[in-house]
Design a protein around this motif. Sequence first.
Motif, short mmCIF file in Angstrom:
data_model
loop_
_atom_site.label_atom_id
_atom_site.label_comp_id
_atom_site.label_asym_id
_atom_site.label_seq_id
_atom_site.Cartn_x
_atom_site.Cartn_y
_atom_site.Cartn_z
N ALA A 48 0.82 -1.21 0.00
CA ALA A 48 0.00 0.00 0.00
C ALA A 48 0.86 1.26 0.00
CB ALA A 48 -0.93 -0.01 1.21
N LEU A 49 1.91 1.27 0.82
CA LEU A 49 2.79 2.43 0.86
C LEU A 49 3.55 2.59 -0.46
CD1 LEU A 49 4.20 2.17 4.50
CD2 LEU A 49 2.43 3.70 3.63
N SER A 50 3.94 1.47 -1.06
CA SER A 50 4.63 1.56 -2.35
C SER A 50 3.69 2.08 -3.43
CB SER A 50 5.17 0.18 -2.75
OG SER A 50 6.12 -0.28 -1.82
N ALA A 51 2.43 1.64 -3.40
CA ALA A 51 1.46 2.15 -4.37
C ALA A 51 1.24 3.65 -4.18
CB ALA A 51 0.14 1.38 -4.22
N ARG A 52 1.19 4.10 -2.94
CA ARG A 52 1.01 5.53 -2.67
C ARG A 52 2.20 6.34 -3.16
NH1 ARG A 52 -1.81 9.10 0.43
NH2 ARG A 52 -0.64 10.80 1.41
N ALA A 53 3.41 5.75 -3.03
CA ALA A 53 4.62 6.44 -3.49
C ALA A 53 4.85 6.30 -4.99
CB ALA A 53 5.83 5.92 -2.72
N GLY A 54 4.07 5.46 -5.66
CA GLY A 54 4.26 5.27 -7.09
C GLY A 54 5.40 4.35 -7.45
N THR A 55 5.81 3.49 -6.53
CA THR A 55 6.95 2.60 -6.76
C THR A 55 6.56 1.13 -6.70
OG1 THR A 55 7.52 2.65 -4.41
CG2 THR A 55 8.57 4.30 -5.82
N LEU A 56 5.27 0.82 -6.73
CA LEU A 56 4.83 -0.56 -6.52
C LEU A 56 5.37 -1.50 -7.59
CD1 LEU A 56 3.18 -2.60 -4.94
CD2 LEU A 56 1.17 -1.94 -6.28
N ARG A 57 5.37 -1.09 -8.85
CA ARG A 57 5.85 -1.97 -9.92
C ARG A 57 7.33 -2.28 -9.76
NH1 ARG A 57 3.96 -0.15 -15.79
NH2 ARG A 57 5.05 -2.11 -16.19
N ARG A 58 8.12 -1.30 -9.39
CA ARG A 58 9.56 -1.54 -9.20
C ARG A 58 9.80 -2.45 -8.00
NH1 ARG A 58 12.37 3.98 -8.57
NH2 ARG A 58 14.21 2.65 -8.65
N VAL A 59 9.05 -2.23 -6.92
CA VAL A 59 9.22 -3.07 -5.74
C VAL A 59 8.82 -4.50 -6.05
CG1 VAL A 59 8.36 -3.49 -3.40
CG2 VAL A 59 8.95 -1.17 -4.12
N ALA A 60 7.69 -4.67 -6.76
CA ALA A 60 7.22 -6.02 -7.07
C ALA A 60 8.21 -6.75 -7.98
CB ALA A 60 5.85 -5.94 -7.74
N ALA A 61 8.77 -6.05 -8.96
CA ALA A 61 9.72 -6.70 -9.87
C ALA A 61 10.98 -7.12 -9.13
CB ALA A 61 10.06 -5.74 -11.01
N ALA A 62 11.51 -6.24 -8.28
CA ALA A 62 12.72 -6.58 -7.54
C ALA A 62 12.45 -7.69 -6.53
CB ALA A 62 13.26 -5.34 -6.83
N ALA A 63 11.29 -7.65 -5.87
CA ALA A 63 10.97 -8.69 -4.89
C ALA A 63 10.80 -10.05 -5.56
CB ALA A 63 9.70 -8.31 -4.13
N ALA A 64 10.23 -10.05 -6.75
CA ALA A 64 10.04 -11.32 -7.45
C ALA A 64 11.37 -12.00 -7.74
CB ALA A 64 9.26 -11.09 -8.74
N VAL A 65 12.39 -11.21 -8.08
CA VAL A 65 13.70 -11.77 -8.37
C VAL A 65 14.28 -12.47 -7.14
CG1 VAL A 65 16.08 -11.19 -9.01
CG2 VAL A 65 14.17 -10.11 -10.19
N VAL A 66 14.00 -11.92 -5.96
CA VAL A 66 14.54 -12.48 -4.72
C VAL A 66 13.69 -13.62 -4.20
CG1 VAL A 66 15.21 -11.94 -2.35
CG2 VAL A 66 15.58 -10.26 -4.16
N VAL A 67 12.37 -13.44 -4.22
CA VAL A 67 11.47 -14.39 -3.57
C VAL A 67 11.25 -15.64 -4.41
CG1 VAL A 67 9.13 -14.71 -2.66
CG2 VAL A 67 10.35 -12.55 -2.28
N ALA A 68 11.21 -15.51 -5.73
CA ALA A 68 10.88 -16.66 -6.58
C ALA A 68 11.81 -17.86 -6.35
CB ALA A 68 10.89 -16.24 -8.05
N PRO A 69 13.14 -17.70 -6.29
CA PRO A 69 13.99 -18.88 -6.01
C PRO A 69 13.71 -19.51 -4.64
CG PRO A 69 15.30 -17.08 -6.91
CD PRO A 69 13.97 -16.52 -6.58
N PHE A 70 13.45 -18.66 -3.63
CA PHE A 70 13.12 -19.20 -2.31
C PHE A 70 11.82 -19.98 -2.35
CE2 PHE A 70 16.15 -15.96 -0.99
CZ PHE A 70 16.84 -16.62 0.01
N ALA A 71 10.84 -19.46 -3.08
CA ALA A 71 9.55 -20.15 -3.17
C ALA A 71 9.71 -21.51 -3.85
CB ALA A 71 8.55 -19.28 -3.93
N LEU A 72 10.49 -21.54 -4.93
CA LEU A 72 10.71 -22.81 -5.63
C LEU A 72 11.39 -23.81 -4.70
CD1 LEU A 72 10.64 -24.43 -8.27
CD2 LEU A 72 12.86 -23.41 -8.84
N TRP A 73 12.41 -23.38 -3.99
CA TRP A 73 13.12 -24.27 -3.07
C TRP A 73 12.20 -24.75 -1.95
CZ3 TRP A 73 14.00 -23.24 2.14
CH2 TRP A 73 14.84 -24.17 2.81
N ALA A 74 11.40 -23.83 -1.38
CA ALA A 74 10.54 -24.18 -0.26
C ALA A 74 9.51 -25.23 -0.65
CB ALA A 74 9.85 -22.93 0.29
N PHE A 75 8.87 -25.05 -1.79
CA PHE A 75 7.83 -25.99 -2.17
C PHE A 75 8.41 -27.32 -2.63
CE2 PHE A 75 5.21 -22.15 -2.32
CZ PHE A 75 4.07 -22.62 -1.68
#
Length: 266
Positions: A48-75
């Motif tokens: 919500a704060l990222s959307a208010r600041a106008g940075t949500l797309r950048r945050v989501a893209a960067a987070a996906a790069v970090v979280v996706a490998p962890f998600a694959l390993w976890a499952f």
Amino acid sequence: MPEHPAAPAAGRRLNPLTGLALAATGALACLAATHWAVWAGALVVAAALSARAGTLRRVAAAAAVVVAPFALWAFLIHGLFFPEGATVLAAWGPARVTVEGLVYAAGFVLRTAALVGTMLAFSVWADVAVLRAALVRRRVPAQLGYVLASALGLAATVSDRMRRIRQAQEARGLVVRPGPGGRVLAARLQAVPLVLALVDEAGERALALDARGQALPGPRTAYVDEPDSAAQRALRWALVAVSAALVVAALVPGAARAAAAAGGGG
């Protein structure tokens, strides 16, 4: 004061130290809490704060790069080989898909996403120059302040760097095959040049700082305006108190159990 290119005027009235205190408290809550509602709440607030600041797309893209490998390993690990799993959904030899394993993996991924999203929301939003000026005014060592500000600046550009690396590799003939396997392989090929580029840039910045006398002792003068208010200062102190309470709540029970075990064994 230099303006963040993606932040609206309302966001620039917030002191970067206030944003840092919010992010640090959210990260500590994600680490200290063991309930999915806290992790989901932290993730929703960061989004919500990222959307208010106008940075949500950048945050989501960067987070996906970090979280996706962890998600694959976890499952793969917990979803298929969870030792405490009792409710079996499917089985292939030693691999068993259990409800308990999937729930544990989902919680692990949610906690990681909340932690990464909280820190990235701040790092993408923060104006590095204003943050460094705020740290200098509070007599934080110049080297420490620059390391923190530089780390945030690098984190904020991860998604942009990944996009440029992908475009360069595609121009040289890299073909991303459809499906999760192709995306994972492409991410691995992009992660290596990303890490090398960040390390190389950090070395160049260190040499430039040494050449400009950054390591010399003495006071520093900042010429960047730093927005602040009494309400923000009170909020920061309240967040410091909350963070301290989270640390105590996480550490004291474990210490008490260890002391009780030691006393019982003696």
